[in-house]
Design an enzyme around this catalytic site. Sequence first.
Site, PDB file in Angstrom:
ATOM      1  N   LEU A   1       1.044  -1.227   0.113  1.00  0.00           N
ATOM      2  CA  LEU A   1      -0.002  -0.143   0.073  1.00  0.00           C
ATOM      3  C   LEU A   1       1.058   1.380   0.146  1.00  0.00           C
ATOM      4  O   LEU A   1       1.776   1.338   0.771  1.00  0.00           O
ATOM      5  CB  LEU A   1      -0.793  -0.178   1.290  1.00  0.00           C
ATOM      6  CG  LEU A   1      -2.178  -0.807   1.120  1.00  0.00           C
ATOM      7  CD1 LEU A   1      -2.841  -0.588   2.327  1.00  0.00           C
ATOM      8  CD2 LEU A   1      -3.240  -0.087   0.168  1.00  0.00           C
ATOM      9  N   ASP A   2       0.742   2.292  -1.066  1.00  0.00           N
ATOM     10  CA  ASP A   2       1.703   3.567  -1.011  1.00  0.00           C
ATOM     11  C   ASP A   2       1.161   4.274   0.225  1.00  0.00           C
ATOM     12  O   ASP A   2       0.124   4.001   0.856  1.00  0.00           O
ATOM     13  CB  ASP A   2       1.106   4.345  -2.294  1.00  0.00           C
ATOM     14  CG  ASP A   2       1.389   3.454  -3.530  1.00  0.00           C
ATOM     15  OD1 ASP A   2       2.342   2.766  -3.457  1.00  0.00           O
ATOM     16  OD2 ASP A   2       0.733   3.849  -4.521  1.00  0.00           O
TER      17      ASP A   2
END
Length: 313
Positions: free
Chosen positions: A39-40
């Site tokens: 997940l960024d």
Amino acid sequence: MFGFINCNKPTDWSSRDAVNIVQGHLRGKKVKVGHCGTLDPLADGVLVIGVGAAAKLVPYVHQCGKCYRGQFRLGEETETGDIEVSPTKFPEDPVPTRASIEAACPTFLGDIKQVPPAYSAIKINGRRAYKMARKGLDVEVPPRQVFIESLKVIQYEYPNLELEIVCGTGTYIRTLGMDLARNLGTHAVMTGLQRKRVGEFFIDQAVPIEQIREQPLEQLLQPAALGVSHLPQVIVDANQHLDLVHGKLLDEVEVLSPKSQYATIPVADQESEPQHVAAMDQAGRLVAILAKQGQRWKVKKCLVTEVWRGDES
């Protein structure tokens, strides 16, 4: 230590940051840890972390269906696809109606081709695309096939648009929003993203970072079987389990349908004969992943070497 932690990763944290908190509990212990799907920092939500032998199951968790909520601002665009940099505005773009957006959504269902952004973690000739892009190099990212199960408009008040996406692995949500906007004759930039679900791991059951930092990991571990609930299953008795531990092949057994109703797998794949199955012991524990070999099954990954024999002495 054998199972998954359903972590609620906050924004401004990398996936690696969350894994580091788990590893901090295990300092000095030879226990593997791995996260299932990056997940960024811009995104928050479900980050599944495999602990111990469950870290071997990361590739299988990647196969699970995922649900996202993405927020977009229409009439703007950035080279990264998100608000990491200041957006370029397009005031002459048309203003789509909600009806026109909803009418365009089915265009993106099923197996579709998607070109990930240059600012992504995809490797090209062994180098991360975003690292080359940030150096000003031309990055040509090849298209990839992804699977979109559903795409729904949750809220819309121009220029702000919120979408809910149920999809398979490898889908870039910012690219999907940009492609949808392009279909409508406008531009879009992603302003927020939350992962609501990965397979059987849901956001409302996810554990915040503070709790992971303070609570014993043993109390947070979810059964490893949750990570492979999208796979067909076989049930093995104690003798069969022992054979698997010793690397022996398992003769033809009854293959049961996947238990999960949340698997997102293209229909064509569902109709094919399963090549990997989850072997469960009679106590309901995941003990191995098996691969098809002729008419028999061989161990792909052995996860539990302790053989459960019920009430036997």
